[in-house]
Write a protein that holds these residues in place. Structure first.
Motif, short mmCIF file in Angstrom:
data_model
loop_
_atom_site.label_atom_id
_atom_site.label_comp_id
_atom_site.label_asym_id
_atom_site.label_seq_id
_atom_site.Cartn_x
_atom_site.Cartn_y
_atom_site.Cartn_z
N GLU A 136 -40.34 -92.30 12.51
CA GLU A 136 -41.01 -91.01 12.45
C GLU A 136 -40.19 -89.93 13.17
N TRP A 137 -39.67 -90.29 14.35
CA TRP A 137 -38.87 -89.31 15.09
C TRP A 137 -37.55 -89.03 14.39
N LYS B 102 -38.42 -86.54 11.57
CA LYS B 102 -38.68 -85.19 12.09
C LYS B 102 -37.39 -84.51 12.53
N GLU C 258 -35.26 -83.47 9.50
CA GLU C 258 -35.75 -82.24 8.87
C GLU C 258 -35.37 -81.01 9.68
#
Length: 142
Positions: free
Chosen positions: A113-114, A117, A120
């Motif tokens: 997930e990190w 993020k 992006e």
């Protein structure tokens, strides 16, 4: 006694996870009143040194990843190229960064997930030429 051991094991596991998350994200305060250090980047001097360091990182990645989802960010690792040096301290979960002299970076995160993020956010920077998840190579027969 069995319940006590199970609770003790759960507490120890939780402490280890917190330690890993804090050490990977750089969340340790320094001696000057709580400032967070910048993420250290391993600067390889040659392409061969870079590829060796990345190979070692890939071999040891499972010891750094505490959470991962299936999909393109499963490795919790980004590869990117930047025209200038980057500060990775604003991005959560950074465990290790390896750079080569040409501006290529491999960045290992502690969770997919990190990594997603950060990928992006990094893609929006003008100095970043490309950023993509480092996926597993899938062989095919034919």
């Amino acid at each position: 006694m069995k319940i006590y051991r199970e609770r003790l094991a759960a507490v120890i596991t939780a402490c280890v996870c917190v330690f890993i998350l804090c050490s990977c994200s750089g969340a340790w305060a320094d001696e000057k009143g709580g400032e967070i250090e910048k993420v250290k980047v391993l600067h390889a001097k040659t392409s061969m040194e870079y590829f060796k360091a990345v190979s070692d990182l890939v071999k040891n990645a499972d010891t750094m990843i505490v959470s991962k989802n299936e999909g393109e960010y499963e490795s919790a690792r980004l590869i990117l190229k930047s025209k200038e040096a980057l500060d990775y301290s604003p991005y959560e979960g950074v465990c290790q960064v390896i750079a080569d002299p040409e501006g290529h970076y491999t960045v290992q995160f502690s969770s997919s997930e990190w990594a997603q993020k950060a990928g992006e956010a990094l893609a929006k920077l003008d100095c970043v030429e490309y950023v993509e998840p480092d996926g597993e190579m899938k062989g095919f027969s034919g």
